[in-house]
Design a protein around this motif. Structure first.
Motif, PDB file in Angstrom:
ATOM      1  N   LEU A   1       0.808  -1.220   0.000  1.00  0.00           N
ATOM      2  CA  LEU A   1       0.000   0.000   0.000  1.00  0.00           C
ATOM      3  C   LEU A   1       0.842   1.272   0.000  1.00  0.00           C
ATOM      4  O   LEU A   1       0.294   2.370  -0.115  1.00  0.00           O
ATOM      5  N   GLN A   2       2.142   1.136   0.127  1.00  0.00           N
ATOM      6  CA  GLN A   2       3.017   2.298   0.144  1.00  0.00           C
ATOM      7  C   GLN A   2       2.895   3.122  -1.134  1.00  0.00           C
ATOM      8  O   GLN A   2       3.047   4.345  -1.128  1.00  0.00           O
ATOM      9  N   GLY A   3       2.566   2.457  -2.229  1.00  0.00           N
ATOM     10  CA  GLY A   3       2.417   3.163  -3.498  1.00  0.00           C
ATOM     11  C   GLY A   3       1.204   4.073  -3.557  1.00  0.00           C
ATOM     12  O   GLY A   3       1.063   4.860  -4.502  1.00  0.00           O
ATOM     13  N   ALA A   4       0.316   3.966  -2.557  1.00  0.00           N
ATOM     14  CA  ALA A   4      -0.887   4.805  -2.539  1.00  0.00           C
ATOM     15  C   ALA A   4      -0.674   6.085  -1.740  1.00  0.00           C
ATOM     16  O   ALA A   4      -1.639   6.736  -1.328  1.00  0.00           O
ATOM     17  N   GLU A   5       0.578   6.471  -1.539  1.00  0.00           N
ATOM     18  CA  GLU A   5       0.859   7.633  -0.693  1.00  0.00           C
ATOM     19  C   GLU A   5       0.262   8.924  -1.246  1.00  0.00           C
ATOM     20  O   GLU A   5      -0.082   9.823  -0.482  1.00  0.00           O
ATOM     21  N   ASP A   6       0.114   9.036  -2.571  1.00  0.00           N
ATOM     22  CA  ASP A   6      -0.491  10.248  -3.143  1.00  0.00           C
ATOM     23  C   ASP A   6      -1.940  10.396  -2.701  1.00  0.00           C
ATOM     24  O   ASP A   6      -2.392  11.497  -2.375  1.00  0.00           O
ATOM     25  N   ALA A   7      -2.678   9.264  -2.692  1.00  0.00           N
ATOM     26  CA  ALA A   7      -4.066   9.307  -2.244  1.00  0.00           C
ATOM     27  C   ALA A   7      -4.145   9.632  -0.758  1.00  0.00           C
ATOM     28  O   ALA A   7      -4.974  10.442  -0.327  1.00  0.00           O
ATOM     29  N   VAL A   8      -3.264   9.028   0.036  1.00  0.00           N
ATOM     30  CA  VAL A   8      -3.272   9.273   1.480  1.00  0.00           C
ATOM     31  C   VAL A   8      -2.917  10.723   1.777  1.00  0.00           C
ATOM     32  O   VAL A   8      -3.438  11.331   2.713  1.00  0.00           O
ATOM     33  N   ALA A   9      -2.031  11.314   0.963  1.00  0.00           N
ATOM     34  CA  ALA A   9      -1.667  12.719   1.150  1.00  0.00           C
ATOM     35  C   ALA A   9      -2.851  13.646   0.913  1.00  0.00           C
ATOM     36  O   ALA A   9      -2.845  14.796   1.358  1.00  0.00           O
ATOM     37  N   MET A  10      -3.873  13.171   0.228  1.00  0.00           N
ATOM     38  CA  MET A  10      -5.110  13.930   0.044  1.00  0.00           C
ATOM     39  C   MET A  10      -6.157  13.527   1.069  1.00  0.00           C
ATOM     40  O   MET A  10      -7.308  13.956   1.006  1.00  0.00           O
ATOM     41  N   GLY A  11      -5.769  12.651   2.025  1.00  0.00           N
ATOM     42  CA  GLY A  11      -6.664  12.230   3.083  1.00  0.00           C
ATOM     43  C   GLY A  11      -7.517  11.030   2.733  1.00  0.00           C
ATOM     44  O   GLY A  11      -8.421  10.664   3.495  1.00  0.00           O
ATOM     45  N   VAL A  12      -7.256  10.393   1.601  1.00  0.00           N
ATOM     46  CA  VAL A  12      -8.082   9.263   1.131  1.00  0.00           C
ATOM     47  C   VAL A  12      -7.384   7.953   1.487  1.00  0.00           C
ATOM     48  O   VAL A  12      -6.240   7.721   1.104  1.00  0.00           O
ATOM     49  N   ALA A  13      -8.077   7.079   2.203  1.00  0.00           N
ATOM     50  CA  ALA A  13      -7.526   5.772   2.567  1.00  0.00           C
ATOM     51  C   ALA A  13      -7.617   4.817   1.379  1.00  0.00           C
ATOM     52  O   ALA A  13      -8.672   4.738   0.729  1.00  0.00           O
ATOM     53  N   PRO A  14      -6.550   4.072   1.059  1.00  0.00           N
ATOM     54  CA  PRO A  14      -6.544   3.154  -0.096  1.00  0.00           C
ATOM     55  C   PRO A  14      -7.223   1.828   0.226  1.00  0.00           C
ATOM     56  O   PRO A  14      -6.576   0.777   0.336  1.00  0.00           O
ATOM     57  N   VAL A  15      -8.536   1.850   0.380  1.00  0.00           N
ATOM     58  CA  VAL A  15      -9.293   0.639   0.706  1.00  0.00           C
ATOM     59  C   VAL A  15     -10.124   0.216  -0.500  1.00  0.00           C
ATOM     60  O   VAL A  15     -10.384   1.009  -1.408  1.00  0.00           O
TER      61      VAL A  15
END
Length: 528
Positions: free
Chosen positions: A462-476
């Motif tokens: 899931l580390q590759g989803a850091e762009d989404a997490v930086a916008m507050g979105v959880a990669p679920v």
């Protein structure tokens, strides 16, 4: 309040450039203030309302995160490049005329954005909107400087600052209502009735004012080109720093090239008979410090609003309306702070109000360090109040130090300088703070996920989803087991909050530096 002045050879022409308003309604400065308030409100509202609309624009138009940043940054780039030009055109051609052109163009561009239907024309019309905003904004202050006597100018600036602060702070609330109950397009369509009302009222009550001495002068086209190129390069470098990397050759090259061009612009302006931006204005220390702190003021405000709305909507799960309502204390505080700041500036000088505003904004930033992924509202509203009070204080004080210290003949240019500082600061705030959040999320996402109970291998994936997490979105995803999904949401929330804390600490330190600069650099009385 003492009469504002800047010692310069053109001082003699300043009074000659002062307009003599026509009889009746065009002689009433308060009607002038009411008229320019409509245009100012429209631009201020649009500057922050887009932060609420961006998620829906992205979903509807299949836009990437980079696309959405350009929806904001295209507008800011165009503003930054043309604001001083807009003020100069107002001084030369007539502030009323240029203001009306700005209002009409801004309104038309807003409608065009709503009708676009694709992300590329949305970005393009946002740039057009920014250009016409650059014609509009500096001439609001230029018109006020021309019609208000010095002893009442401070209060007029306080009301001007209140309108600007409140419209910016109301953006998330208005945007939330429109996005949730109408559509994202309505966020831009709302400018149509406001713009038409602004045109009608302004055409009826605004007096014409210009610098008559400048009408026969040769227009400084090379200065326009140099300033626009320098501003574009610097802001572009900052905007792209997040994706290119802050130490990359492209980022450093763009920023360095922009600074070199701006230095060339400054040198050129000292050698031309009729400069776009008279360098003599910067001999006044209060004006220079006011310009710097205006940029810092909006660096903190727009940058904070951007990550606060991501936190409220994407991390806490509030709807756009719920998120907007929760920021209402910011709006209410700014209503109180702007006229209060103007009154305190008139009585005690900007040396009190400007550092006081910076301290309040710094306090807001440091209070945000107490936020967690599930903080109650009792932890959220105090920073909003402190931020609103601080922004309003600094806005009214800086307007007085910049426009109030410039000759009447250069009122439009001074207004353009303030508006340029404001918009460049806002662009830098959004870009720099988003980059800081992204960097911190990237370094803390894996450990945060593991701490929340996500298996190490899954956390690595899931580390590759850091762009989404930086916008507050959880990669679920729906395919995840419920327990794993909850752990991913929890870990992603903690990683985002880590980034938010980094951004808040940065703004807090900058505000402390700004307060110290104001205390040491400003005098207790307006400089003569």
């Amino acid at each position: 309040m003492s009469s504002p002045s800047v010692t310069s050879p053109s001082s003699a022409t300043a009074s000659a450039a002062s307009p003599t308003p026509a009889a009746g309604r065009r002689a009433n400065p308060w009607l002038t203030l009411a008229a320019v308030a409509f245009g100012l409100f429209m631009v201020g509202l649009d500057g922050s309302v887009v932060s609420i609309a961006n998620p829906e624009i992205g979903r509807d138009l299949d836009a990437t995160t980079a696309d959405l940043q350009w929806v904001t940054n295209a507008y800011l780039l165009a503003l930054a490049a043309a604001l001083i030009l807009g003020g100069k055109l107002g001084d030369r051609l007539g502030r009323r005329t240029v203001y009306l052109v700005g209002v009409a163009g801004f309104t038309a561009a807003s409608v065009a954005i709503g009708l676009s239907g694709a992300i590329v024309p949305v970005i393009a019309f946002r740039a057009v909107q920014g250009f016409f905003g650059a014609l509009l904004m500096p001439n609001t202050l230029g018109l006020l400087r021309a019609v208000f006597p010095p002893r009442k100018f401070g209060m007029a600036v306080g009301i001007w600052a209140m309108v600007s602060s409140v419209s910016t702070a109301l953006g998330p609330i208005v945007g939330g209502l429109l996005v949730e109950h109408v559509s994202w397009e309505s966020v831009f369509y709302i400018n149509a009735p406001i713009g038409v009302l602004a045109l009608v009222v302004s055409a009826l009550v605004l007096p014409q004012s210009r610098n008559e001495a400048a009408r026969g002068e040769k227009f400084d086209i090379p200065g326009v080109a140099l300033l626009a190129a320098g501003a574009l390069l610097v802001v572009f470098g900052v905007v792209k720093g997040e994706s290119w990397g802050w130490t990359s050759a492209g980022t450093l090259g763009a920023i360095a090239a922009g600074l070199v061009v701006i230095l060339l612009f400054g040198r050129y302006e000292t050698r031309v008979a009729a400069p776009l931006l008279p360098m003599r204005l910067f001999r006044n220390r209060a004006l220079t410090i006011g310009a710097v702190l205006t940029g810092l003021n909006f660096f903190v405000l727009l940058g904070s609003i951007f990550f606060v709305m991501l936190y409220l909507q994407n991390v806490r799960g509030f709807s756009p309306v719920e998120a907007g309502v929760r920021t209402l204390p910011l709006s209410l505080a700014s209503v109180v702070a702007s006229p209060l700041g103007a009154a305190l500036t008139a009585r005690f000088s900007a040396r009190l109000t400007m550092p006081l505003g910076m301290v309040l904004q710094g306090a807001a930033s440091f209070l945000m360090l107490t936020w967690g992924a599930d903080s109650g509202y009792g932890a959220l509203w105090p920073p909003f109040v402190a931020l609103g009070l601080g922004v309003g204080m600094v806005m009214s004080a800086s307007s007085d130090t910049i426009v109030g210290n410039a000759p009447v003949a250069d009122a439009g240019v001074a207004g353009g300088l303030q508006a340029t500082s404001l918009q460049v600061g806002g662009a830098l705030g959004t870009s720099v703070l988003v980059s800081l959040i992204s960097g911190r999320v990237g370094s803390s996402l894996g450990p945060s996920l593991v701490s929340a109970g996500v298996p190490v291998r899954t956390a690595h994936q899931l580390q590759g989803a850091e762009d989404a997490v930086a916008m507050g979105v959880a990669p679920v995803s729906a395919a995840m087991p419920e327990r794993l999904r909850e752990a991913v949401v929890e870990g992603s929330g903690h990683a985002f909050v880590n980034g938010l804390h980094t951004a808040a600490l940065t703004t807090g330190v900058l505000c402390a530096a700004g307060a110290l600069t104001a205390v040491l650099g400003l005098r207790g009385r307006r400089e003569e």
